[in-house]
Design an enzyme around this catalytic site. Structure first.
Site, short mmCIF file in Angstrom:
data_model
loop_
_atom_site.label_atom_id
_atom_site.label_comp_id
_atom_site.label_asym_id
_atom_site.label_seq_id
_atom_site.Cartn_x
_atom_site.Cartn_y
_atom_site.Cartn_z
N ARG A 61 0.85 -1.22 -0.02
CA ARG A 61 -0.02 0.02 -0.02
C ARG A 61 0.77 1.33 0.12
O ARG A 61 2.00 1.26 0.68
CB ARG A 61 -1.10 -0.07 1.18
CG ARG A 61 -1.99 -1.02 1.11
CD ARG A 61 -3.10 -0.69 -0.01
NE ARG A 61 -4.17 -1.69 0.30
CZ ARG A 61 -4.50 -2.80 -0.61
NH1 ARG A 61 -3.36 -2.96 -1.59
NH2 ARG A 61 -5.51 -3.44 -0.59
N HIS A 82 -1.01 -0.06 -9.80
CA HIS A 82 -1.80 -0.96 -8.91
C HIS A 82 -2.23 -2.19 -9.75
O HIS A 82 -3.59 -2.28 -9.82
CB HIS A 82 -2.98 -0.27 -8.17
CG HIS A 82 -3.32 -1.01 -6.83
ND1 HIS A 82 -3.84 -0.36 -5.61
CD2 HIS A 82 -3.55 -2.25 -6.62
CE1 HIS A 82 -3.86 -1.22 -4.64
NE2 HIS A 82 -3.67 -2.47 -5.32
N1 LIG Z 1 -0.50 -4.10 -5.37
C1 LIG Z 1 -1.36 -4.96 -5.40
O1 LIG Z 1 -1.91 -5.36 -6.37
C2 LIG Z 1 -1.58 -5.98 -3.99
C3 LIG Z 1 -1.41 -5.52 -2.92
N2 LIG Z 1 -1.59 -6.55 -1.85
C4 LIG Z 1 -1.27 -5.94 -0.48
O2 LIG Z 1 -0.41 -7.25 0.11
C5 LIG Z 1 -0.57 -7.15 1.35
C6 LIG Z 1 -0.27 -8.72 1.83
O3 LIG Z 1 -1.04 -9.64 1.38
P1 LIG Z 1 -1.07 -11.12 2.00
O4 LIG Z 1 0.19 -11.59 1.77
O5 LIG Z 1 -2.15 -11.73 1.58
O6 LIG Z 1 -1.31 -10.71 3.63
P2 LIG Z 1 -1.09 -11.64 4.89
O7 LIG Z 1 -1.87 -11.34 5.94
O8 LIG Z 1 -1.02 -13.24 4.43
O9 LIG Z 1 0.42 -11.29 5.29
C7 LIG Z 1 0.84 -10.08 6.09
C8 LIG Z 1 2.34 -10.47 6.79
O10 LIG Z 1 2.60 -9.03 7.20
C9 LIG Z 1 3.12 -9.36 8.55
N3 LIG Z 1 2.74 -8.31 9.34
C10 LIG Z 1 1.41 -7.55 9.66
N4 LIG Z 1 1.76 -6.68 10.35
C11 LIG Z 1 2.97 -6.77 10.76
C12 LIG Z 1 3.84 -6.17 11.81
N5 LIG Z 1 2.99 -4.88 12.38
N6 LIG Z 1 5.06 -6.08 11.95
C13 LIG Z 1 5.67 -7.20 11.26
N7 LIG Z 1 5.02 -7.91 10.31
C14 LIG Z 1 3.61 -7.83 10.17
C15 LIG Z 1 2.31 -10.71 8.96
O11 LIG Z 1 2.93 -11.38 9.94
C16 LIG Z 1 2.47 -11.44 7.71
O12 LIG Z 1 3.67 -11.92 7.56
C17 LIG Z 1 -2.10 -7.10 1.42
O13 LIG Z 1 -2.37 -6.56 2.76
C18 LIG Z 1 -2.51 -6.00 0.54
O14 LIG Z 1 -2.07 -4.70 1.05
C19 LIG Z 1 -2.58 -7.61 -1.98
C20 LIG Z 1 -2.81 -8.15 -3.36
C21 LIG Z 1 -2.59 -7.11 -4.49
O1 LIG Z 2 -6.14 -7.36 -3.16
C1 LIG Z 2 -5.93 -6.29 -2.83
O2 LIG Z 2 -5.42 -6.06 -1.54
C2 LIG Z 2 -5.43 -5.50 -3.99
O3 LIG Z 2 -4.65 -4.41 -3.66
C3 LIG Z 2 -5.76 -5.89 -5.20
O4 LIG Z 2 -5.93 -4.52 -6.05
#
Ligand SMILES: NC(=O)C1=CN([C@@H]2O[C@H](COP(=O)(O)OP(=O)(O)OC[C@H]3O[C@@H](n4cnc5c(N)ncnc54)[C@H](O)[C@@H]3O)[C@@H](O)[C@H]2O)C=CC1
Ligand SMILES: O=C(O)C(=O)CO
Length: 312
Positions: A227, A275
Protein backbone atom coordinates in the site's frame (compact mmCIF):
# COMPACT_ATOMS: atom_id res chain seq x y z
CA UNK A 1 -28.95 -19.50 0.58
CA UNK A 2 -28.87 -15.87 -0.63
CA UNK A 3 -25.64 -14.11 -1.59
CA UNK A 4 -25.26 -10.44 -2.48
CA UNK A 5 -22.38 -9.20 -4.63
CA UNK A 6 -20.86 -5.76 -5.05
CA UNK A 7 -17.69 -4.63 -6.81
CA UNK A 8 -17.23 -1.19 -8.37
CA UNK A 9 -15.58 -2.50 -11.53
CA UNK A 10 -15.70 -6.29 -11.76
CA UNK A 11 -18.02 -7.94 -14.30
CA UNK A 12 -20.92 -8.84 -12.01
CA UNK A 13 -22.57 -11.12 -14.57
CA UNK A 14 -19.47 -13.30 -14.89
CA UNK A 15 -19.04 -13.51 -11.14
CA UNK A 16 -22.72 -14.30 -10.53
CA UNK A 17 -22.87 -16.95 -13.26
CA UNK A 18 -19.65 -18.60 -12.05
CA UNK A 19 -20.77 -18.48 -8.44
CA UNK A 20 -24.03 -20.19 -9.50
CA UNK A 21 -22.01 -23.00 -11.13
CA UNK A 22 -19.90 -23.39 -7.98
CA UNK A 23 -22.89 -23.18 -5.64
CA UNK A 24 -26.03 -24.32 -7.55
CA UNK A 25 -28.13 -24.22 -4.39
CA UNK A 26 -27.34 -20.57 -3.76
CA UNK A 27 -29.17 -17.57 -5.19
CA UNK A 28 -26.63 -14.86 -6.03
CA UNK A 29 -27.64 -11.32 -6.90
CA UNK A 30 -25.84 -8.11 -7.65
CA UNK A 31 -26.63 -5.70 -4.86
CA UNK A 32 -28.07 -2.35 -5.91
CA UNK A 33 -29.01 0.69 -3.85
CA UNK A 34 -32.23 0.13 -1.95
CA UNK A 35 -31.90 -3.67 -1.89
CA UNK A 36 -32.73 -4.58 1.69
CA UNK A 37 -33.87 -8.11 1.00
CA UNK A 38 -32.29 -10.71 3.29
CA UNK A 39 -28.97 -12.34 2.46
CA UNK A 40 -26.75 -14.91 4.11
CA UNK A 41 -23.38 -13.81 2.70
CA UNK A 42 -22.01 -10.67 1.05
CA UNK A 43 -19.12 -10.54 -1.42
CA UNK A 44 -17.81 -7.01 -1.54
CA UNK A 45 -15.05 -4.63 -2.55
CA UNK A 46 -15.34 -1.00 -1.40
CA UNK A 47 -19.05 -1.54 -0.64
CA UNK A 48 -21.47 1.33 0.02
CA UNK A 49 -22.19 1.51 3.76
CA UNK A 50 -25.93 0.99 3.14
CA UNK A 51 -25.26 -2.38 1.54
CA UNK A 52 -24.16 -3.91 4.85
CA UNK A 53 -25.57 -1.60 7.52
CA UNK A 54 -28.02 -3.40 9.81
CA UNK A 55 -27.84 -6.71 7.92
CA UNK A 56 -27.80 -10.06 9.71
CA UNK A 57 -25.17 -11.95 7.71
CA UNK A 58 -23.35 -15.22 8.23
CA UNK A 59 -20.22 -13.75 6.69
CA UNK A 60 -18.71 -11.06 4.47
CA UNK A 61 -15.97 -11.78 1.91
CA UNK A 62 -13.67 -9.00 0.78
CA UNK A 63 -12.84 -9.57 -2.89
CA UNK A 64 -9.16 -8.93 -2.35
CA UNK A 65 -6.19 -9.61 -0.09
CA UNK A 66 -5.95 -6.29 1.68
CA UNK A 67 -8.87 -5.29 3.88
CA UNK A 68 -7.69 -1.85 4.95
CA UNK A 69 -10.36 -0.11 2.88
CA UNK A 70 -13.29 -2.02 4.37
CA UNK A 71 -11.84 -1.80 7.88
CA UNK A 72 -11.46 1.93 7.32
CA UNK A 73 -15.12 2.14 6.36
CA UNK A 74 -16.02 0.12 9.43
CA UNK A 75 -14.16 2.44 11.77
CA UNK A 76 -15.84 5.44 10.13
CA UNK A 77 -19.27 3.74 10.23
CA UNK A 78 -19.35 1.55 13.38
CA UNK A 79 -22.83 0.20 12.67
CA UNK A 80 -21.86 -0.93 9.15
CA UNK A 81 -21.06 -4.50 10.18
CA UNK A 82 -21.97 -6.10 13.50
CA UNK A 83 -19.00 -7.31 15.52
CA UNK A 84 -20.23 -10.90 15.41
CA UNK A 85 -20.29 -11.07 11.60
CA UNK A 86 -17.04 -12.65 10.39
CA UNK A 87 -15.09 -10.80 7.69
CA UNK A 88 -12.94 -12.88 5.35
CA UNK A 89 -10.26 -11.94 2.81
CA UNK A 90 -8.84 -13.73 -0.21
CA UNK A 91 -5.71 -15.77 0.39
CA UNK A 92 -3.69 -15.94 -2.83
CA UNK A 93 -6.48 -16.91 -5.33
CA UNK A 94 -4.07 -16.35 -8.19
CA UNK A 95 -2.34 -13.29 -6.73
CA UNK A 96 0.72 -15.17 -5.47
CA UNK A 97 2.04 -16.07 -8.92
CA UNK A 98 1.43 -12.53 -10.16
CA UNK A 99 3.44 -11.13 -7.25
CA UNK A 100 6.20 -13.62 -8.05
CA UNK A 101 6.30 -12.46 -11.68
CA UNK A 102 6.49 -8.84 -10.63
CA UNK A 103 9.11 -9.25 -7.94
CA UNK A 104 11.44 -11.67 -9.78
CA UNK A 105 11.37 -9.63 -12.97
CA UNK A 106 12.18 -6.40 -11.15
CA UNK A 107 14.91 -7.85 -8.93
CA UNK A 108 16.57 -9.34 -12.01
CA UNK A 109 16.17 -6.00 -13.84
CA UNK A 110 18.14 -4.28 -11.10
CA UNK A 111 20.62 -7.13 -10.57
CA UNK A 112 21.58 -7.22 -14.25
CA UNK A 113 21.85 -3.40 -14.20
CA UNK A 114 19.32 -2.93 -16.99
CA UNK A 115 18.41 0.38 -15.35
CA UNK A 116 22.01 1.58 -15.74
CA UNK A 117 22.25 0.25 -19.30
CA UNK A 118 19.10 2.17 -20.20
CA UNK A 119 20.82 5.37 -19.07
CA UNK A 120 23.87 4.52 -21.19
CA UNK A 121 21.62 3.81 -24.14
CA UNK A 122 20.06 7.24 -23.84
CA UNK A 123 23.61 8.65 -23.96
CA UNK A 124 24.47 6.43 -26.98
CA UNK A 125 27.26 4.93 -24.94
CA UNK A 126 28.45 1.37 -25.55
CA UNK A 127 29.88 0.38 -22.18
CA UNK A 128 30.00 -2.88 -20.26
CA UNK A 129 29.47 -2.32 -16.54
CA UNK A 130 30.87 -4.26 -13.62
CA UNK A 131 28.59 -7.15 -12.74
CA UNK A 132 26.88 -7.30 -9.37
CA UNK A 133 27.43 -10.37 -7.16
CA UNK A 134 24.45 -12.36 -5.87
CA UNK A 135 25.99 -12.23 -2.41
CA UNK A 136 25.78 -8.43 -2.48
CA UNK A 137 22.11 -8.52 -3.51
CA UNK A 138 20.25 -9.66 -0.43
CA UNK A 139 16.47 -9.34 -0.89
CA UNK A 140 14.47 -8.50 2.22
CA UNK A 141 10.68 -8.90 2.19
CA UNK A 142 8.55 -6.93 4.64
CA UNK A 143 5.60 -9.21 5.37
CA UNK A 144 5.98 -12.98 5.04
CA UNK A 145 2.34 -13.91 4.74
CA UNK A 146 0.56 -15.57 1.86
CA UNK A 147 2.06 -13.31 -0.81
CA UNK A 148 5.35 -12.37 0.83
CA UNK A 149 6.30 -15.99 1.41
CA UNK A 150 5.54 -16.90 -2.20
CA UNK A 151 7.69 -14.03 -3.42
CA UNK A 152 10.51 -15.10 -1.10
CA UNK A 153 10.39 -18.68 -2.38
CA UNK A 154 10.42 -17.54 -6.02
CA UNK A 155 13.63 -15.55 -5.55
CA UNK A 156 15.70 -18.37 -4.04
CA UNK A 157 16.28 -20.30 -7.34
CA UNK A 158 17.97 -17.17 -8.76
CA UNK A 159 20.74 -17.34 -6.18
CA UNK A 160 19.89 -14.30 -4.06
CA UNK A 161 20.13 -14.39 -0.30
CA UNK A 162 16.51 -13.91 0.81
CA UNK A 163 15.19 -12.82 4.17
CA UNK A 164 11.77 -11.86 5.49
CA UNK A 165 10.32 -9.84 8.36
CA UNK A 166 6.99 -10.61 9.95
CA UNK A 167 5.11 -10.39 13.21
CA UNK A 168 6.03 -13.92 14.18
CA UNK A 169 8.93 -16.09 13.09
CA UNK A 170 8.40 -18.06 9.91
CA UNK A 171 9.87 -21.38 8.86
CA UNK A 172 10.54 -21.01 5.14
CA UNK A 173 13.36 -23.24 3.84
CA UNK A 174 16.38 -21.20 2.76
CA UNK A 175 14.88 -17.92 3.91
CA UNK A 176 16.16 -16.11 7.00
CA UNK A 177 13.24 -15.05 9.16
CA UNK A 178 13.22 -11.95 11.33
CA UNK A 179 10.31 -11.26 13.64
CA UNK A 180 8.89 -8.26 15.47
CA UNK A 181 10.06 -4.69 15.99
CA UNK A 182 13.11 -5.80 17.93
CA UNK A 183 14.52 -7.63 14.90
CA UNK A 184 13.68 -5.06 12.23
CA UNK A 185 17.12 -3.45 12.46
CA UNK A 186 18.91 -6.74 11.92
CA UNK A 187 16.58 -7.48 9.01
CA UNK A 188 17.37 -4.16 7.36
CA UNK A 189 21.14 -4.29 7.82
CA UNK A 190 22.60 -5.68 4.62
CA UNK A 191 19.28 -5.73 2.77
CA UNK A 192 19.93 -4.45 -0.77
CA UNK A 193 16.46 -4.89 -2.24
CA UNK A 194 13.49 -4.15 0.01
CA UNK A 195 10.14 -5.55 -1.09
CA UNK A 196 7.03 -4.46 0.82
CA UNK A 197 4.14 -6.88 1.19
CA UNK A 198 2.76 -5.78 4.55
CA UNK A 199 -0.90 -5.09 5.26
CA UNK A 200 -1.88 -1.51 5.93
CA UNK A 201 -2.43 -1.29 9.67
CA UNK A 202 -1.87 1.28 12.40
CA UNK A 203 1.49 -0.42 13.10
CA UNK A 204 2.74 -0.48 9.51
CA UNK A 205 1.58 2.83 8.04
CA UNK A 206 4.57 5.11 7.35
CA UNK A 207 7.02 2.34 8.22
CA UNK A 208 9.21 2.91 5.17
CA UNK A 209 10.57 6.26 6.28
CA UNK A 210 13.99 7.95 6.50
CA UNK A 211 14.99 5.99 9.58
CA UNK A 212 14.22 2.66 7.92
CA UNK A 213 15.75 3.60 4.57
CA UNK A 214 18.98 4.71 6.25
CA UNK A 215 19.44 1.21 7.65
CA UNK A 216 19.43 -0.45 4.23
CA UNK A 217 22.63 -1.31 2.37
CA UNK A 218 24.23 1.45 0.28
CA UNK A 219 22.70 1.91 -3.18
CA UNK A 220 19.66 -0.17 -2.27
CA UNK A 221 16.33 -0.60 -4.07
CA UNK A 222 12.75 -0.26 -2.85
CA UNK A 223 9.83 -2.16 -4.35
CA UNK A 224 6.38 -1.36 -2.91
CA UNK A 225 3.72 -3.93 -3.78
CA UNK A 226 1.50 -3.42 -0.74
CA UNK A 227 0.00 0.00 0.00
CA UNK A 228 1.22 3.49 -0.75
CA UNK A 229 0.70 4.66 2.83
CA UNK A 230 3.53 2.40 3.95
CA UNK A 231 6.03 4.73 2.26
CA UNK A 232 6.82 8.28 3.36
CA UNK A 233 7.23 9.56 -0.18
CA UNK A 234 9.28 12.64 0.79
CA UNK A 235 11.74 10.37 2.63
CA UNK A 236 12.00 8.03 -0.33
CA UNK A 237 12.66 10.96 -2.66
CA UNK A 238 15.36 12.24 -0.29
CA UNK A 239 16.99 8.81 -0.16
CA UNK A 240 16.94 8.66 -3.96
CA UNK A 241 18.53 12.11 -4.16
CA UNK A 242 21.29 11.15 -1.71
CA UNK A 243 21.98 7.92 -3.58
CA UNK A 244 21.24 5.79 -0.52
CA UNK A 245 18.41 4.32 -2.59
CA UNK A 246 19.46 3.68 -6.18
CA UNK A 247 16.03 2.86 -7.58
CA UNK A 248 12.40 2.34 -6.70
CA UNK A 249 9.60 0.31 -8.29
CA UNK A 250 6.22 1.44 -7.01
CA UNK A 251 2.87 -0.19 -7.73
CA UNK A 252 0.87 1.58 -5.02
CA UNK A 253 0.63 5.15 -3.84
CA UNK A 254 -0.77 7.18 -0.97
CA UNK A 255 -3.31 8.64 -3.43
CA UNK A 256 -4.51 6.63 -6.41
CA UNK A 257 -4.63 7.59 -9.19
CA UNK A 258 -1.36 9.37 -8.42
CA UNK A 259 -1.89 13.13 -8.84
CA UNK A 260 -0.20 14.54 -11.95
CA UNK A 261 1.92 16.95 -9.89
CA UNK A 262 3.50 14.23 -7.76
CA UNK A 263 7.32 14.36 -8.20
CA UNK A 264 7.52 10.57 -8.44
CA UNK A 265 6.20 10.76 -12.00
CA UNK A 266 9.30 12.56 -13.30
CA UNK A 267 11.97 10.97 -11.15
CA UNK A 268 14.49 9.19 -13.44
CA UNK A 269 15.13 6.32 -11.02
CA UNK A 270 11.52 5.64 -10.09
CA UNK A 271 9.55 3.13 -12.13
CA UNK A 272 5.80 2.86 -11.60
CA UNK A 273 2.80 0.71 -12.33
CA UNK A 274 -0.82 1.68 -11.58
CA UNK A 275 -1.74 -0.83 -8.85
CA UNK A 276 -1.56 -3.82 -11.14
CA UNK A 277 0.90 -6.08 -9.28
CA UNK A 278 -1.73 -8.73 -8.61
CA UNK A 279 -5.38 -8.94 -9.59
CA UNK A 280 -8.05 -11.08 -7.97
CA UNK A 281 -8.58 -14.02 -10.32
CA UNK A 282 -12.37 -14.71 -10.44
CA UNK A 283 -12.23 -18.46 -10.88
CA UNK A 284 -9.72 -19.02 -8.10
CA UNK A 285 -11.52 -16.52 -5.87
CA UNK A 286 -14.90 -18.19 -6.43
CA UNK A 287 -13.39 -21.60 -5.67
CA UNK A 288 -11.94 -20.22 -2.41
CA UNK A 289 -15.20 -18.50 -1.46
CA UNK A 290 -17.48 -21.43 -2.31
CA UNK A 291 -15.28 -23.86 -0.39
CA UNK A 292 -15.13 -21.53 2.58
CA UNK A 293 -18.90 -21.03 2.62
CA UNK A 294 -19.37 -24.79 2.43
CA UNK A 295 -17.11 -25.26 5.44
CA UNK A 296 -18.87 -22.48 7.35
CA UNK A 297 -22.25 -24.12 6.64
CA UNK A 298 -20.89 -27.41 8.01
CA UNK A 299 -19.44 -25.72 11.06
CA UNK A 300 -15.87 -26.50 10.03
CA UNK A 301 -12.85 -24.28 10.67
CA UNK A 302 -11.82 -21.98 7.84
CA UNK A 303 -8.85 -19.77 6.97
CA UNK A 304 -8.88 -16.20 5.78
CA UNK A 305 -10.81 -14.68 8.65
CA UNK A 306 -9.79 -11.08 9.31
CA UNK A 307 -8.83 -10.02 12.82
CA UNK A 308 -10.48 -6.62 12.93
CA UNK A 309 -8.41 -5.48 15.91
CA UNK A 310 -5.11 -6.58 14.34
CA UNK A 311 -6.17 -5.02 11.09
CA UNK A 312 -5.57 -7.86 8.64
N1 LIG B 1 -0.51 -4.15 -5.23
C1 LIG B 1 -1.41 -5.09 -5.39
O1 LIG B 1 -1.95 -5.30 -6.49
C2 LIG B 1 -1.79 -5.95 -4.21
C3 LIG B 1 -1.40 -5.61 -2.95
N2 LIG B 1 -1.68 -6.45 -1.88
C4 LIG B 1 -1.21 -6.09 -0.55
O2 LIG B 1 -0.42 -7.17 -0.04
C5 LIG B 1 -0.66 -7.27 1.36
C6 LIG B 1 -0.24 -8.63 1.88
O3 LIG B 1 -1.15 -9.62 1.42
P1 LIG B 1 -1.06 -11.09 2.06
O4 LIG B 1 0.32 -11.63 1.91
O5 LIG B 1 -2.21 -11.88 1.53
O6 LIG B 1 -1.30 -10.77 3.61
P2 LIG B 1 -1.06 -11.72 4.85
O7 LIG B 1 -2.00 -11.26 5.92
O8 LIG B 1 -1.07 -13.14 4.43
O9 LIG B 1 0.47 -11.39 5.31
C7 LIG B 1 0.76 -10.22 6.03
C8 LIG B 1 2.15 -10.38 6.61
O10 LIG B 1 2.53 -9.14 7.21
C9 LIG B 1 3.03 -9.40 8.53
N3 LIG B 1 2.74 -8.27 9.41
C10 LIG B 1 1.54 -7.67 9.61
N4 LIG B 1 1.66 -6.70 10.52
C11 LIG B 1 2.97 -6.68 10.89
C12 LIG B 1 3.73 -5.90 11.80
N5 LIG B 1 3.16 -4.93 12.54
N6 LIG B 1 5.05 -6.17 11.94
C13 LIG B 1 5.63 -7.15 11.22
N7 LIG B 1 4.98 -7.93 10.33
C14 LIG B 1 3.66 -7.67 10.18
C15 LIG B 1 2.30 -10.64 8.99
O11 LIG B 1 3.05 -11.28 10.01
C16 LIG B 1 2.26 -11.45 7.70
O12 LIG B 1 3.46 -12.16 7.56
C17 LIG B 1 -2.15 -6.95 1.47
O13 LIG B 1 -2.50 -6.52 2.78
C18 LIG B 1 -2.32 -5.83 0.44
O14 LIG B 1 -2.10 -4.57 1.07
C19 LIG B 1 -2.37 -7.62 -2.05
C20 LIG B 1 -2.80 -7.99 -3.30
C21 LIG B 1 -2.57 -7.15 -4.47
O1 LIG C 1 -6.25 -7.43 -3.15
C1 LIG C 1 -5.71 -6.36 -2.83
O2 LIG C 1 -5.45 -6.00 -1.65
C2 LIG C 1 -5.37 -5.42 -3.89
O3 LIG C 1 -4.68 -4.47 -3.67
C3 LIG C 1 -5.95 -5.69 -5.23
O4 LIG C 1 -5.83 -4.58 -6.00
Amino acid sequence: MDIIFYHPSFNSDYWINTLHKAMPHAHVRAWTAGDNAPADYALVWHPPVEMLKGRKLKGVFALGAGVDAILGQLSANPGMLADDIPLFRLEDTGMGSQMQEYAVSQVLHWFRRFDDYQVLKQQSRWQQLEEYAHGDFTVGILGAGVLGSKVAESLLPWGFPVRCWSRSRKSLPGIQSFAGPEELGDFLQGTRVLINLLPNTSETVGLINQSLLNQLAEHSYVMNLARGVHVVEADLLAALESGKVKGAMLDVFSREPLPADNPLWAHPRVAMTPHIAAFTRPNEAIEFISHTIGKLERGETVSGRVDRVRGY
